[in-house]
Write an enzyme that holds these catalytic residues in place. Structure first.
Site, short mmCIF file in Angstrom:
data_model
loop_
_atom_site.label_atom_id
_atom_site.label_comp_id
_atom_site.label_asym_id
_atom_site.label_seq_id
_atom_site.Cartn_x
_atom_site.Cartn_y
_atom_site.Cartn_z
N ARG A 240 72.06 -0.03 -15.51
CA ARG A 240 71.42 -1.32 -15.72
C ARG A 240 71.47 -2.13 -14.44
O ARG A 240 72.45 -2.03 -13.67
CB ARG A 240 72.13 -2.12 -16.81
CG ARG A 240 71.71 -1.78 -18.23
CD ARG A 240 70.27 -2.19 -18.51
NE ARG A 240 69.85 -1.88 -19.87
CZ ARG A 240 69.32 -0.72 -20.28
NH1 ARG A 240 69.15 0.27 -19.43
NH2 ARG A 240 68.96 -0.56 -21.53
N GLU A 269 64.96 -7.43 -13.13
CA GLU A 269 63.73 -6.63 -13.10
C GLU A 269 62.72 -7.17 -14.12
O GLU A 269 63.12 -7.74 -15.13
CB GLU A 269 64.05 -5.15 -13.39
CG GLU A 269 64.61 -4.89 -14.78
CD GLU A 269 65.03 -3.43 -14.98
OE1 GLU A 269 65.75 -2.87 -14.12
OE2 GLU A 269 64.65 -2.87 -16.01
N HIS A 287 62.52 1.70 -13.40
CA HIS A 287 63.22 1.89 -14.69
C HIS A 287 62.52 2.98 -15.53
O HIS A 287 62.02 2.72 -16.63
CB HIS A 287 63.28 0.57 -15.47
CG HIS A 287 64.36 0.55 -16.51
ND1 HIS A 287 65.05 -0.58 -16.87
CD2 HIS A 287 64.86 1.54 -17.30
CE1 HIS A 287 65.93 -0.30 -17.83
NE2 HIS A 287 65.83 0.99 -18.10
C1 DGY Z 1 67.64 2.87 -22.20
O1 DGY Z 1 67.35 3.60 -23.14
O2 DGY Z 1 68.61 2.09 -22.23
C2 DGY Z 1 66.77 2.95 -21.01
O3 DGY Z 1 67.29 2.25 -19.94
C3 DGY Z 1 65.38 2.47 -21.35
O4 DGY Z 1 65.43 1.10 -21.53
#
Ligand code: DGY
Length: 329
Positions: A240, A269, A287
């Site tokens: 993240r 982001e 992402h």
């Molecule tokens: C998740 O599944 O957490 C990925 O980062 C997609 O948001």
């Protein structure tokens, strides 16, 4: 009896939307607009359920304003966009999509790590700019991946899947740091060793971040941590944004305090820290670690499974706070 009303807050695969429509009066978002908090509250009026992504924040203020909401089904394994305590306090079930994206995300994390170590995008940009005039012994020399030390911060399902690729595919030595140690049965096939965080930072040739975001992991990698890393090391983040201090990372890359980095996630982001856009020794992706056709479909299906079960008297397969809700009574 009237069908429950749900908001499908973002665009999803059409087959998943069709399935939801068999169970619910579903409001869709065909333009895939990212709603503001106020728009989200307005769209959730009268809805018992919502299918969300990491872009929709579900917190106490929203839950206060949407008293009919019973379930929020995130199409993501990470759920730092949910205030779980507030969901529980409001009697709202929260669900996520673990497992279905583990291997796909691990593939991408490994690919990003290799791209940074072997300078693949950096050298491709050089070639596309027409700057390739001759072969040189030291042109875009990077660091080896095979046989190197792979450091994993956050050894959950995805961390273990990346470790497997490193240990079994590339002969890497695996060290990791996690709140809890893996059982000996899980460590043994990978010859993985738990180490403290400082040792992880000092010894990893390639450090991959796979820990969940929380107040405790905010800027877990900042200037002091980067200063501990080897000058030849790479850093990859598929977890993240906010876990890495992006400004500190840009400075460390520019000063070559570490060799290279690869980021799929960013603090704030889709905005990207402008300094990251101008350093050459970084790989940047929007992402997409879980973005294969099959896996995104599986994530949407699992979010739908959770929503359908929660609102039609079934048992949601992957709840987050079901036990807390039960304790609350
Ligand atoms: C998740 O599944 O957490 C990925 O980062 C997609 O948001």
């Amino acid at each position: 009896m009237a069908q429950p009303q749900v908001l499908v807050a973002r665009a999803v695969p059409p087959e998943v939307l069709s399935r939801l429509r068999r169970h619910f009066a579903a409001e869709e978002n065909p333009d895939d607009t990212v709603y503001t908090p106020a728009e989200l509250v307005a769209r959730l009026q009268g809805k018992q359920g919502a299918l969300t992504t990491g872009s929709e924040r579900i917190d106490a203020a929203l839950l206060d304003a949407c008293p009919e909401l019973r379930v929020v089904a995130n199409m993501a394994v990470g759920y730092n966009n949910f205030d779980i305590a507030a969901c529980t306090a409001h009697g709202v079930l929260a669900t996520n999509t673990p497992d279905v994206l583990t291997e796909t995300t691990a593939d991408f994390g490994f690919a990003l790590m290799m791209a940074a170590a072997r300078r693949i995008p950096e050298s491709e940009h050089f070639l596309r700019r027409g700057e390739w005039k001759k072969w040189s012994w030291d042109m875009f020399t990077g660091g080896d991946v095979h046989g190197a030390t792979l450091g994993i911060l956050g050894m959950g399902r995805i961390g273990q899947a990346i470790a497997r690729r490193g240990a079994l595919g590339f002969g890497m030595k695996v060290i990791y740091h996690n709140r809890s140690r893996l059982t000996p049965e899980l460590e043994a096939p990978l010859a993985a060793h738990w180490v403290d965080k400082a040792t992880l930072l000092r010894e990893a040739d390639h450090l991959v971040l796979v820990l969940p975001y929380s107040a405790a992991s905010h800027h877990a990698i900042g200037a002091p941590e980067l200063a501990l890393m080897k000058p030849t090391a790479t850093l990859t983040n598929v977890a993240r944004g906010g876990i890495v201090d992006d400004a500190a990372l840009a400075a460390a890359l520019r000063q070559r305090r570490i060799a290279a980095a690869a980021l799929d996630v960013f603090e704030g982001e889709p905005a990207v820290h402008p300094e990251l856009l101008t350093v050459p020794n970084i790989v940047l992706t929007p992402h997409i670690a879980s973005a294969t056709v099959a896996t995104r479909l599986a994530m949407a299906e699992l979010a739908a499974d959770n929503l359908i079960a929660a609102l039609t008297g079934g048992t949601p397969p992957t709840p987050i706070n079901a036990a807390d809700l039960q304790r609350r009574g």
